[in-house]
Design a protein around this motif. Structure first.
Motif, short mmCIF file in Angstrom:
data_model
loop_
_atom_site.label_atom_id
_atom_site.label_comp_id
_atom_site.label_asym_id
_atom_site.label_seq_id
_atom_site.Cartn_x
_atom_site.Cartn_y
_atom_site.Cartn_z
N MET A 1 1.03 -1.17 -0.09
CA MET A 1 -0.10 -0.03 -0.04
C MET A 1 0.99 1.25 0.04
SD MET A 1 -3.10 1.24 2.42
CE MET A 1 -3.22 -0.23 3.24
N ILE A 2 0.40 2.16 -0.75
CA ILE A 2 1.41 3.59 -0.93
C ILE A 2 0.46 4.53 -0.55
CG2 ILE A 2 2.43 5.07 -2.30
CD1 ILE A 2 3.18 2.50 -4.26
N GLU A 3 0.81 5.37 0.50
CA GLU A 3 0.24 6.49 0.73
C GLU A 3 0.69 7.92 0.45
OE1 GLU A 3 0.53 8.69 5.29
OE2 GLU A 3 0.13 6.63 5.22
N LEU A 4 0.15 8.68 -0.44
CA LEU A 4 0.47 9.80 -0.83
C LEU A 4 -0.01 11.02 0.04
CD1 LEU A 4 -0.38 9.15 -4.48
CD2 LEU A 4 1.90 9.16 -3.60
N SER A 5 0.99 12.08 0.22
CA SER A 5 0.61 13.33 1.07
C SER A 5 1.20 14.41 0.38
CB SER A 5 0.98 12.98 2.44
OG SER A 5 2.30 13.03 2.70
N LYS A 6 0.49 15.67 0.56
CA LYS A 6 1.04 16.73 -0.17
C LYS A 6 1.18 17.94 0.89
CE LYS A 6 -1.51 18.37 -3.61
NZ LYS A 6 -2.12 18.92 -4.45
N ASP A 7 2.34 18.47 0.89
CA ASP A 7 2.41 19.70 1.95
C ASP A 7 2.18 20.96 1.23
OD1 ASP A 7 4.56 20.71 0.48
OD2 ASP A 7 6.03 20.07 1.87
N GLY A 8 2.22 22.01 1.99
CA GLY A 8 1.74 23.28 1.58
C GLY A 8 2.60 23.89 0.39
N SER A 9 3.92 23.49 0.16
CA SER A 9 4.57 23.94 -1.02
C SER A 9 4.58 23.07 -2.18
CB SER A 9 6.18 23.88 -0.34
OG SER A 9 6.69 22.50 -0.55
N ARG A 10 3.42 22.26 -2.06
CA ARG A 10 3.10 21.23 -3.24
C ARG A 10 3.98 20.11 -3.41
NH1 ARG A 10 -1.39 23.24 -6.08
NH2 ARG A 10 -0.70 21.77 -8.08
N LEU A 11 4.76 19.83 -2.47
CA LEU A 11 5.99 18.70 -2.52
C LEU A 11 5.11 17.30 -2.01
CD1 LEU A 11 8.96 17.77 -2.60
CD2 LEU A 11 8.84 17.80 0.03
N ILE A 12 5.05 16.25 -3.14
CA ILE A 12 4.18 15.25 -2.86
C ILE A 12 5.15 14.09 -2.23
CG2 ILE A 12 2.77 13.51 -3.86
CD1 ILE A 12 2.21 15.33 -5.84
N THR A 13 4.81 13.31 -1.12
CA THR A 13 5.39 12.26 -0.68
C THR A 13 4.75 11.08 -0.79
OG1 THR A 13 6.55 13.75 1.08
CG2 THR A 13 6.62 11.25 1.36
N ALA A 14 5.57 10.18 -1.35
CA ALA A 14 4.89 8.83 -1.67
C ALA A 14 5.56 7.94 -0.59
CB ALA A 14 5.21 8.09 -3.03
N LYS A 15 4.80 7.29 0.35
CA LYS A 15 5.48 6.25 1.34
C LYS A 15 4.67 5.04 1.36
CE LYS A 15 5.47 5.96 6.29
NZ LYS A 15 4.70 6.29 7.66
N VAL A 16 5.66 3.99 1.53
CA VAL A 16 4.99 2.57 1.53
C VAL A 16 4.81 2.37 2.94
CG1 VAL A 16 5.80 0.17 1.23
CG2 VAL A 16 6.76 2.01 -0.35
N SER A 17 3.51 2.03 3.14
CA SER A 17 2.80 2.02 4.23
C SER A 17 2.71 0.59 4.69
CB SER A 17 1.62 2.77 4.68
OG SER A 17 0.86 2.39 3.66
N LYS A 18 2.74 -0.39 3.59
CA LYS A 18 2.35 -1.95 3.87
C LYS A 18 3.21 -2.51 2.59
CE LYS A 18 -1.89 -1.89 6.46
NZ LYS A 18 -3.32 -2.38 6.57
N GLN A 19 3.68 -3.63 2.90
CA GLN A 19 4.45 -4.07 1.80
C GLN A 19 4.71 -5.58 2.26
OE1 GLN A 19 7.53 -2.17 -0.17
NE2 GLN A 19 8.25 -4.12 -1.36
N LYS A 20 4.39 -6.60 1.51
CA LYS A 20 4.72 -7.89 1.87
C LYS A 20 6.14 -8.22 1.91
CE LYS A 20 3.08 -12.62 1.07
NZ LYS A 20 2.02 -13.55 0.51
N ASP A 21 6.64 -8.87 3.08
CA ASP A 21 7.99 -9.50 3.01
C ASP A 21 9.09 -8.25 2.92
OD1 ASP A 21 6.85 -11.97 3.52
OD2 ASP A 21 6.96 -12.21 1.31
N GLU A 22 8.68 -7.10 2.88
CA GLU A 22 9.69 -6.05 2.78
C GLU A 22 9.67 -4.92 4.06
OE1 GLU A 22 12.10 -5.86 0.59
OE2 GLU A 22 11.82 -7.71 -0.25
N GLU A 23 10.52 -4.37 4.25
CA GLU A 23 10.32 -3.10 5.24
C GLU A 23 9.61 -1.96 4.79
OE1 GLU A 23 13.60 -0.07 7.13
OE2 GLU A 23 14.29 -1.58 6.49
N ASP A 24 8.87 -1.44 5.63
CA ASP A 24 7.78 -0.62 5.41
C ASP A 24 8.47 0.77 5.45
OD1 ASP A 24 5.91 -2.21 4.99
OD2 ASP A 24 5.06 -1.93 7.02
N SER A 25 8.07 1.93 5.09
CA SER A 25 8.29 2.99 5.25
C SER A 25 9.18 3.77 4.16
CB SER A 25 8.65 3.52 6.58
OG SER A 25 9.98 2.81 7.01
#
Length: 152
Positions: free
Chosen positions: A1-25
């Motif tokens: 699962m990939i979580e997307l967020s955007k800050d006030g400067s329009r910088l988008i962050t894609a963060k791995v929040s769930k992944q099978k057999d791999e490290e998250d984040s």
């Protein structure tokens, strides 16, 4: 699962929040840049966007690439020139989808809009050349004679 967020400067962050057999984040940072990709059936610009590398939140303020002084003024004037007059340059050295303006057109706009407060032609030209050189060295602009474009 990939979580997307955007800050006030329009910088988008894609963060791995769930992944099978791999490290998250794992995170990547990007911005979306609007590109004209052609014309629609009514002759209006058809647009899309591309992801371009963004700055990580882990940078300190002084690590972030910035421009100041005459270089900032020149870059802001280039931004306005591209918005007002930018066109697809007829050369392969300008990145596809990038709008460019003529070097002379940018230079004249800088003189007209107040890059410097002097009327001395030599001083105005020196200020412009120094600002353009700084922007090119820092990769804020691209140049392929006679074209100039925003590289960021």
């Amino acid at each position: 699962m990939i979580e997307l967020s955007k800050d006030g400067s329009r910088l988008i962050t894609a963060k791995v929040s769930k992944q099978k057999d791999e490290e998250d984040s794992a995170k990547i940072h990007f911005r979306l840049k609007r590109l004209v990709i052609g014309k629609n059936q009514w002759g209006e610009d058809a647009t899309s966007c591309v992801a371009i590398e963004g700055e990580s939140d882990s940078y300190t303020h002084r690590d972030k690439p910035t421009i100041r002084g005459p270089a900032k003024i020149a870059y802001d004037i280039l931004t306005q020139c591209v918005l007002d007059y930018g066109k697809d340059a007829p050369t392969t050295s300008v990145p596809r989808g990038c709008k460019a303006v003529g070097w002379r057109q940018w230079r004249e706009a800088c003189f007209r809009l107040g890059l410097t407060m002097t009327e001395d032609e030599h001083a105005k030209n020196k200020a412009f050349i120094n600002a353009a050189r700084h922007l090119k060295e820092k990769q804020w602009i691209g140049v392929s004679d006679p074209w100039v474009w925003q590289a960021r």
